[in-house]
Design an enzyme around this catalytic site. Structure first.
Site, PDB file in Angstrom:
ATOM      1  N   GLU A  77       0.876  -1.164   0.000  1.00 22.50           N
ATOM      2  CA  GLU A  77       0.000   0.000   0.000  1.00 22.50           C
ATOM      3  C   GLU A  77       0.917   1.218   0.000  1.00 22.50           C
ATOM      4  O   GLU A  77       1.814   1.310   0.854  1.00 22.50           O
ATOM      5  CB  GLU A  77      -0.880  -0.016   1.259  1.00 22.50           C
ATOM      6  CG  GLU A  77      -1.942   1.043   1.177  1.00 22.50           C
ATOM      7  CD  GLU A  77      -2.839   1.103   2.408  1.00 22.50           C
ATOM      8  OE1 GLU A  77      -2.785   0.194   3.254  1.00 22.50           O
ATOM      9  OE2 GLU A  77      -3.574   2.103   2.507  1.00 22.50           O
ATOM     10  N   ARG A 308       5.238 -13.494   9.252  1.00 23.53           N
ATOM     11  CA  ARG A 308       5.924 -12.254   8.944  1.00 23.53           C
ATOM     12  C   ARG A 308       7.266 -12.220   9.658  1.00 23.53           C
ATOM     13  O   ARG A 308       7.505 -12.978  10.598  1.00 23.53           O
ATOM     14  CB  ARG A 308       5.094 -11.050   9.346  1.00 23.53           C
ATOM     15  CG  ARG A 308       4.878 -10.897  10.833  1.00 23.53           C
ATOM     16  CD  ARG A 308       3.781  -9.898  11.159  1.00 23.53           C
ATOM     17  NE  ARG A 308       4.095  -8.550  10.739  1.00 23.53           N
ATOM     18  CZ  ARG A 308       3.438  -7.886   9.769  1.00 23.53           C
ATOM     19  NH1 ARG A 308       2.441  -8.440   9.143  1.00 23.53           N
ATOM     20  NH2 ARG A 308       3.773  -6.656   9.450  1.00 23.53           N
ATOM     21  N   LYS A 318       4.392   0.401  10.139  1.00 25.29           N
ATOM     22  CA  LYS A 318       4.419   1.690   9.453  1.00 25.29           C
ATOM     23  C   LYS A 318       4.017   2.816  10.385  1.00 25.29           C
ATOM     24  O   LYS A 318       4.575   3.900  10.330  1.00 25.29           O
ATOM     25  CB  LYS A 318       3.471   1.667   8.265  1.00 25.29           C
ATOM     26  CG  LYS A 318       4.029   0.956   7.047  1.00 25.29           C
ATOM     27  CD  LYS A 318       3.070   1.147   5.890  1.00 25.29           C
ATOM     28  CE  LYS A 318       3.350   0.154   4.788  1.00 25.29           C
ATOM     29  NZ  LYS A 318       2.176  -0.082   3.952  1.00 25.29           N
TER      30      LYS A 318
HETATM   31  P1  ATP Z   1      -0.141  -1.872   6.825  1.00 19.85           P
HETATM   32  O1  ATP Z   1      -0.357  -1.972   8.282  1.00 19.85           O
HETATM   33  O2  ATP Z   1      -0.093  -0.475   6.320  1.00 19.85           O
HETATM   34  O3  ATP Z   1      -0.990  -2.803   5.986  1.00 19.85           O
HETATM   35  P2  ATP Z   1       1.998  -3.542   5.962  1.00 19.85           P
HETATM   36  O4  ATP Z   1       3.338  -3.621   6.591  1.00 19.85           O
HETATM   37  O5  ATP Z   1       1.138  -4.750   5.895  1.00 19.85           O
HETATM   38  O6  ATP Z   1       1.323  -2.363   6.710  1.00 19.85           O
HETATM   39  P3  ATP Z   1       1.768  -3.350   3.106  1.00 19.85           P
HETATM   40  O7  ATP Z   1       2.150  -2.228   2.229  1.00 19.85           O
HETATM   41  O8  ATP Z   1       0.364  -3.785   3.091  1.00 19.85           O
HETATM   42  O9  ATP Z   1       2.189  -2.911   4.546  1.00 19.85           O
HETATM   43  O10 ATP Z   1       2.750  -4.565   2.861  1.00 19.85           O
HETATM   44  C1  ATP Z   1       3.019  -5.104   1.607  1.00 19.85           C
HETATM   45  C2  ATP Z   1       3.351  -6.552   1.732  1.00 19.85           C
HETATM   46  O11 ATP Z   1       4.449  -6.754   2.611  1.00 19.85           O
HETATM   47  C3  ATP Z   1       2.188  -7.330   2.289  1.00 19.85           C
HETATM   48  O12 ATP Z   1       1.983  -8.471   1.470  1.00 19.85           O
HETATM   49  C4  ATP Z   1       2.631  -7.707   3.661  1.00 19.85           C
HETATM   50  O13 ATP Z   1       2.107  -8.945   4.051  1.00 19.85           O
HETATM   51  C5  ATP Z   1       4.151  -7.769   3.529  1.00 19.85           C
HETATM   52  N1  ATP Z   1       4.779  -7.488   4.821  1.00 19.85           N
HETATM   53  C6  ATP Z   1       4.602  -6.419   5.604  1.00 19.85           C
HETATM   54  N2  ATP Z   1       5.297  -6.527   6.748  1.00 19.85           N
HETATM   55  C7  ATP Z   1       5.967  -7.703   6.688  1.00 19.85           C
HETATM   56  C8  ATP Z   1       6.869  -8.406   7.564  1.00 19.85           C
HETATM   57  N3  ATP Z   1       7.212  -7.909   8.757  1.00 19.85           N
HETATM   58  N4  ATP Z   1       7.335  -9.604   7.163  1.00 19.85           N
HETATM   59  C9  ATP Z   1       6.995 -10.114   5.963  1.00 19.85           C
HETATM   60  N5  ATP Z   1       6.159  -9.512   5.092  1.00 19.85           N
HETATM   61  C10 ATP Z   1       5.634  -8.320   5.444  1.00 19.85           C
END
Ligand code: ATP
Ligand code: MG
Length: 602
Positions: A77, A308, A318
């Site tokens: 996002e 994750r 974030k």
């Molecule tokens: P938000 O809370 O804004 O959704 P987010 O960290 O999930 O935060 P995204 O931009 O939706 O942000 O993340 C993009 C991709 O990265 C998603 O598929 C998410 O699952 C993956 N991702 C985010 N954080 C992690 C992490 N700590 N480890 C592995 N993958 C991650």
């Protein structure tokens, strides 16, 4: 005679640790790969044409279908900068596509206009490229599909699977039920398809106030999975979108939009983090209904969840990263202490190091913590391989060679990489006055101290053996210069140079030639492995010593270093010429990582 039968217990030789190019992440198996292997063996995706929609052989952009065997995607996002957790997901998704002859799409999941910005889109594109991955023609935006999403909403209504609800937010909350109690049906749940279509159109056309109605899926208010209790699909929100402007005043909800995006792009394996496991039944429900309704074709994408990344000594949320930047605990999004990838890059971390890290930590279904030192070790491993050696004196004190003529200078030769003689040697000038590390002199030596102290001899690395004769002090008793005499017959690399045996070997720089330079010694941003655990505010766990700016002396060759050039400063660690603050001829350096893990030992 040699034995022709191979020893059965002999292990295969370990793969070379040197990292060049993509083979660095040649990958070990995991449960996601097993699923893909089985799907490919069964020919699950062999029959599908591009486009997700029946009969479409081109992408929605009109590009011809490519022969990708599988399709994954990385769907950020655009509401913040990417962090180290995202690197795990990027390496995983792009790595799968690479290894299986597939394609990985970069897709901006921009369904929430209020928090999203072009600045983040640009930064994400840069970062994924920097990590070494390429999406080819497959750069997409969720907002590209707003028209199809609207059409899909109409199809759901027509097939009896969605309705417009006019309950207030409080009423909806109250009727949702709890984990132990079923919810209650909305009084608006049984409107006719015609009425629902008309209301949806009016929502789209701006006839209703923000929040006055939502489109909901019609599933089961008694489902034990709360995500199936008639989740919202569309909401009214008058907000300007960074790409579609004011065209829409209704926006799809993430849970509705995401499966559609995957299906429309022909994604085969939609890999996401574990917290989405409860959403999978809705993901499947939605796509099945739309396939039944003729809007999508089978086989449909499947969602696969993995744990994750949780990393000690950082925060990977974030919201918290935004707070650290906004409240000025760090100097911007690319502060080298931040776990953003933009920060890591300025810190001197490398894409190869991240890819090695992703490979080493693997993927699993169980949540766990990875110690920050694992990441640092990966960076060291790669930096050791690629970084040329240079000399830096970080805490300088003068060393005067009293028997060396003041008008003389000469060259000594230092190897650029001890394990890579092909990288050659460079000349390092020597003269009467040198800089050495303050800690390399002790007036009264501690037990086992072999460096400079009166009466002791040490080797000036790549130079001569010198014997310490004493020191000068200021009125407060601080050492301001150390004195020594050199033995002209002991120059490194000349015959008989090692006739004098010494235990200490110190680095040095000619004071008249050295480059005085700002060097930033970075350390961990948080002092606690789990910032904010227990009842603490994570802000209170910030490490007050996470940055130390020093005035160092560097060897002259470093003055022409280009931004992002990385070096090992002998005995000190790996350093990079700062990407942002270096000027031509005036680089400043950041410490990426020390030579060994010394956290907590100083
Ligand atoms: P938000 O809370 O804004 O959704 P987010 O960290 O999930 O935060 P995204 O931009 O939706 O942000 O993340 C993009 C991709 O990265 C998603 O598929 C998410 O699952 C993956 N991702 C985010 N954080 C992690 C992490 N700590 N480890 C592995 N993958 C991650
Ligand atoms: Mg997310």
């Amino acid at each position: 005679m040699s034995n022709p039968t191979p020893d059965p217990i002999k292990k295969k030789p370990a793969p070379p640790s040197s990292l060049t190019g993509d083979e660095a992440t040649a990958s070990t198996s995991n449960f996601i790969r097993s699923t893909i292997d089985a799907d490919l063996a069964a020919g699950k995706y062999a029959t599908r044409t591009w486009g997700g929609r029946p009969g479409t052989a081109v992408t929605h952009k009109g590009a011809p279908a490519d022969p990708a065997k599988i399709r994954t995607r990385f769907p950020p996002e655009p509401n913040g900068y990417l962090h180290i957790g995202h690197a795990k997901s990027i390496c995983l998704n792009f790595g799968l596509a690479r290894d299986y002859g597939g394609a990985c799409h970069l897709r901006f999941d921009d369904t929430n206009p209020e928090k999203e910005e072009q600045e983040y889109v640009d930064a994400i594109v840069d970062t994924v490229t920097w990590l070494g991955f390429n999406w080819g023609a497959h750069l997409y935006y969720a907002s590209d599909y707003f028209d199809v999403m609207y059409e899909a909403a109409q199809r759901l209504i027509e097939t009896g699977h969605a309705y417009v609800d006019q309950q207030t937010a409080e009423e909806m909350r109250a009727s949702r039920g709890t984990l132990t109690e079923p919810g209650k049906n909305s009084p608006y749940r049984n409107r006719s398809a015609e009425e629902n279509l008309r209301l949806l159109r009016e929502m789209r056309d701006g006839k209703h106030a923000d929040g006055s109605m939502v489109l909901r899926a019609k599933i089961d208010m008694a489902s034990p999975n709360i995500n199936l209790r008639d989740p919202a699909l569309y909401r009214i929100r008058r907000a300007t979108h960074h790409r579609t402007g004011d065209k829409w005043c209704i926006y799809p909800m993430y849970a509705y939009a995401h499966p559609l995006e995957d299906a429309l792009e022909n994604v085969t394996h939609s890999v996401c983090t574990l917290e989405f496991a409860d959403q999978r039944p809705f993901y499947d429900w939605l796509l099945e209904r739309l396939a039944d309704g003729g809007l999508l074709q089978r086989p449909l994408p499947q969602q696969i969840e993995f744990a994750r990344l949780n990393l000690t000594y950082v925060v990977l949320s974030k919201r918290k990263l935004i707070q650290l930047v906004d409240d000025k605990h760090v100097a911007g999004w690319d502060d080298p202490r931040l776990p953003t990838l933009a920060g890591a890059r300025r810190r001197g971390y490398t894409p190869e190091g991240f890819r090695l890290f992703a490979e080493r930590i693997g993927v699993s279904k169980a949540d766990s913590w990875i110690d920050y030192s694992v990441l640092e070790d990966c960076m060291r491993e790669h930096l050791n391989d690629i970084a040329e050696r240079r000399i830096a004196v970080l805490d300088p004190v003068k060393l005067v060679i009293d028997n060396y003529p003041d008008d003389r200078e000469e060259e000594c030769f230092a190897p650029n990489h001890p394990q890579k003689p092909e990288l050659g040697k460079r000349a390092v000038p020597l003269s009467r006055e040198l800089w050495v590390e303050r800690e390399d002199f002790m007036e009264t030596p501690a037990k086992g101290y072999f460096r400079l102290f009166p009466g002791n001899s040490v080797r000036l690395r790549y130079g001569y053996v010198v014997k310490c004769t004493g020191c000068d002090k200021d009125a407060q008793g601080n050492v301001i210069a150390v004195h020594c005499e050199y033995d002209p017959d002991t120059k490194s690399g000349t015959p008989g140079a090692d006739k004098v045996k010494v235990k200490g070997n110190i680095h040095w720089l000619s004071a008249r030639h050295a480059y005085p330079c700002e060097v930033r010694l970075y350390d961990r941003l948080f002092k606690d492995p789990h910032p904010g655990s227990g009842d603490r505010d994570y802000i209170n766990d910030l490490n007050p010593d996470s940055i130390k700016i020093i005035a160092a002396q560097l060897e002259p060759a470093l003055q022409t270093a280009l931004p992002e050039q990385r070096f090992q400063f002998e005995r000190h660690g790996y350093f990079v010429a700062d990407l942002r603050d270096s000027r031509p001829g005036v680089p400043v350096f950041n410490r990426a990582v020390t030579l060994r893990d010394s956290w907590g030992k100083h």
